[in-house]
Design a protein around this motif. Structure first.
Motif, PDB file in Angstrom:
ATOM      1  N   GLN A  43      30.480  -0.620  69.258  1.00  0.00           N
ATOM      2  CA  GLN A  43      29.053  -0.323  69.669  1.00  0.00           C
ATOM      3  C   GLN A  43      28.200  -1.480  69.726  1.00  0.00           C
ATOM      4  O   GLN A  43      26.997  -1.399  69.414  1.00  0.00           O
ATOM      5  CB  GLN A  43      28.609   0.974  69.337  1.00  0.00           C
ATOM      6  N   SER A  44      28.670  -2.899  69.321  1.00  0.00           N
ATOM      7  CA  SER A  44      27.703  -3.962  68.981  1.00  0.00           C
ATOM      8  C   SER A  44      27.184  -4.497  70.499  1.00  0.00           C
ATOM      9  O   SER A  44      26.252  -5.170  70.291  1.00  0.00           O
ATOM     10  CB  SER A  44      28.741  -5.085  68.535  1.00  0.00           C
ATOM     11  N   HIS A  45      27.871  -4.077  71.753  1.00  0.00           N
ATOM     12  CA  HIS A  45      27.307  -4.591  72.997  1.00  0.00           C
ATOM     13  C   HIS A  45      27.901  -3.867  74.123  1.00  0.00           C
ATOM     14  O   HIS A  45      28.922  -2.880  73.864  1.00  0.00           O
ATOM     15  CB  HIS A  45      27.676  -6.054  73.218  1.00  0.00           C
ATOM     16  N   ASP A  57      21.742 -11.072  95.651  1.00  0.00           N
ATOM     17  CA  ASP A  57      20.914 -10.747  94.446  1.00  0.00           C
ATOM     18  C   ASP A  57      21.843  -9.844  93.624  1.00  0.00           C
ATOM     19  O   ASP A  57      21.349  -8.941  92.807  1.00  0.00           O
ATOM     20  CB  ASP A  57      20.030  -9.775  94.977  1.00  0.00           C
ATOM     21  N   ARG A  58      23.357 -10.312  93.339  1.00  0.00           N
ATOM     22  CA  ARG A  58      24.016  -9.676  92.458  1.00  0.00           C
ATOM     23  C   ARG A  58      23.812 -10.287  90.894  1.00  0.00           C
ATOM     24  O   ARG A  58      23.392 -11.197  90.672  1.00  0.00           O
ATOM     25  CB  ARG A  58      25.457 -10.057  92.630  1.00  0.00           C
ATOM     26  N   LYS A  59      23.806  -8.972  90.019  1.00  0.00           N
ATOM     27  CA  LYS A  59      23.364  -9.439  88.585  1.00  0.00           C
ATOM     28  C   LYS A  59      24.390  -8.562  87.743  1.00  0.00           C
ATOM     29  O   LYS A  59      24.872  -7.305  88.227  1.00  0.00           O
ATOM     30  CB  LYS A  59      22.060  -9.267  88.094  1.00  0.00           C
ATOM     31  N   LEU A  60      24.327  -8.841  86.551  1.00  0.00           N
ATOM     32  CA  LEU A  60      25.015  -8.123  85.445  1.00  0.00           C
ATOM     33  C   LEU A  60      24.213  -8.039  84.152  1.00  0.00           C
ATOM     34  O   LEU A  60      23.699  -9.123  84.028  1.00  0.00           O
ATOM     35  CB  LEU A  60      26.607  -8.805  85.371  1.00  0.00           C
ATOM     36  N   VAL A  61      24.227  -7.015  83.630  1.00  0.00           N
ATOM     37  CA  VAL A  61      23.540  -6.898  82.326  1.00  0.00           C
ATOM     38  C   VAL A  61      24.491  -6.871  81.131  1.00  0.00           C
ATOM     39  O   VAL A  61      25.387  -6.107  81.035  1.00  0.00           O
ATOM     40  CB  VAL A  61      22.662  -5.727  82.595  1.00  0.00           C
ATOM     41  N   ILE A  62      23.845  -7.437  80.116  1.00  0.00           N
ATOM     42  CA  ILE A  62      24.710  -7.496  78.723  1.00  0.00           C
ATOM     43  C   ILE A  62      23.289  -6.834  77.791  1.00  0.00           C
ATOM     44  O   ILE A  62      22.273  -7.528  77.535  1.00  0.00           O
ATOM     45  CB  ILE A  62      25.089  -8.650  78.212  1.00  0.00           C
ATOM     46  N   ALA A  63      23.817  -5.916  76.909  1.00  0.00           N
ATOM     47  CA  ALA A  63      22.683  -5.262  76.038  1.00  0.00           C
ATOM     48  C   ALA A  63      23.542  -5.529  74.657  1.00  0.00           C
ATOM     49  O   ALA A  63      24.728  -5.049  74.437  1.00  0.00           O
ATOM     50  CB  ALA A  63      22.524  -3.892  76.311  1.00  0.00           C
ATOM     51  N   LEU A  64      22.691  -6.194  73.682  1.00  0.00           N
ATOM     52  CA  LEU A  64      23.291  -6.149  72.350  1.00  0.00           C
ATOM     53  C   LEU A  64      22.670  -5.534  71.417  1.00  0.00           C
ATOM     54  O   LEU A  64      21.392  -5.038  71.396  1.00  0.00           O
ATOM     55  CB  LEU A  64      23.014  -7.732  71.907  1.00  0.00           C
ATOM     56  N   ASN A  65      23.293  -4.643  70.409  1.00  0.00           N
ATOM     57  CA  ASN A  65      22.844  -3.923  69.384  1.00  0.00           C
ATOM     58  C   ASN A  65      21.870  -2.822  69.735  1.00  0.00           C
ATOM     59  O   ASN A  65      20.609  -2.908  69.628  1.00  0.00           O
ATOM     60  CB  ASN A  65      22.110  -4.698  68.294  1.00  0.00           C
ATOM     61  N   ASN A  66      22.397  -2.132  70.738  1.00  0.00           N
ATOM     62  CA  ASN A  66      21.583  -0.823  71.266  1.00  0.00           C
ATOM     63  C   ASN A  66      20.485  -1.315  71.872  1.00  0.00           C
ATOM     64  O   ASN A  66      19.328  -0.918  71.591  1.00  0.00           O
ATOM     65  CB  ASN A  66      21.426   0.052  70.186  1.00  0.00           C
ATOM     66  N   TYR A  67      20.338  -2.398  72.937  1.00  0.00           N
ATOM     67  CA  TYR A  67      19.083  -2.697  73.472  1.00  0.00           C
ATOM     68  C   TYR A  67      18.353  -3.622  72.909  1.00  0.00           C
ATOM     69  O   TYR A  67      17.172  -3.991  73.117  1.00  0.00           O
ATOM     70  CB  TYR A  67      18.465  -1.698  74.223  1.00  0.00           C
ATOM     71  N   LEU A 109      15.572 -11.118  76.920  1.00  0.00           N
ATOM     72  CA  LEU A 109      14.448 -10.379  76.334  1.00  0.00           C
ATOM     73  C   LEU A 109      15.072  -9.722  74.978  1.00  0.00           C
ATOM     74  O   LEU A 109      16.147  -9.343  74.903  1.00  0.00           O
ATOM     75  CB  LEU A 109      13.721  -9.390  76.776  1.00  0.00           C
ATOM     76  N   ASP A 110      14.280  -9.763  73.725  1.00  0.00           N
ATOM     77  CA  ASP A 110      14.645  -9.143  72.758  1.00  0.00           C
ATOM     78  C   ASP A 110      13.649  -7.644  72.566  1.00  0.00           C
ATOM     79  O   ASP A 110      12.807  -7.526  73.596  1.00  0.00           O
ATOM     80  CB  ASP A 110      14.473 -10.147  71.468  1.00  0.00           C
ATOM     81  N   GLU A 111      13.889  -6.956  71.392  1.00  0.00           N
ATOM     82  CA  GLU A 111      13.063  -5.678  71.433  1.00  0.00           C
ATOM     83  C   GLU A 111      11.874  -5.752  71.536  1.00  0.00           C
ATOM     84  O   GLU A 111      11.174  -4.807  71.734  1.00  0.00           O
ATOM     85  CB  GLU A 111      13.975  -4.937  70.269  1.00  0.00           C
TER      86      GLU A 111
END
Length: 122
Positions: A43-45, A57-67, A109-111
């Motif tokens: 659950q780190s990412h 307009d294609r993109k992909l999102v990575i979220a680290l440490n629960n957003y 962005l960060d939290e």
């Protein structure tokens, strides 16, 4: 909090297990409509990718440490097949593409909503 493995698919990439699933959601996430989410078992990412995006307009999102950090990568290749269906091999290609460094950060962005793509945060 543990993620239920029930009704989730599994993929192993570089020794890490990812649980992934397809869902349909509007106005709640970065993508509207059918999308996938692949979560690392520690659950780190996690990764989110909208199916049937326009090529321009294609993109992909990575979220680290629960957003706590959110990264949007621009111009990923298409990971679903010609019928618009994502398979385990498409998930593995997606994760490997993200880890390859062969991409461009659209924004990060960060939290605290600090822009991590500016010189002050690199």
């Amino acid at each position: 909090m543990a993620i239920s493995k029930k009704n989730k698919n599994r993929a192993l990439v570089d020794g890490k297990e990812y649980l992934w699933w397809v869902f349909d959601e509007v106005d709640q996430t970065e993508f509207d409509g059918i999308q996938i989410k692949a979560v690392c078992s520690d659950q780190s990412h996690f990764f989110k990718y909208g199916l049937q995006q326009q090529e321009t307009d294609r993109k992909l999102v990575i979220a680290l440490n629960n957003y706590s950090k959110l990264v949007h990568l621009s111009s990923p290749p298409r990971f679903e097949n010609d019928d618009g269906i994502i398979t385990k091999s498409g998930i593995i290609r997606m994760i490997k593409w993200c880890k390859s460094g062969d991409h461009q950060i659209q924004y990060a962005l960060d939290e605290m909503n600090n822009d991590l793509t500016t010189e002050n945060h690199c």
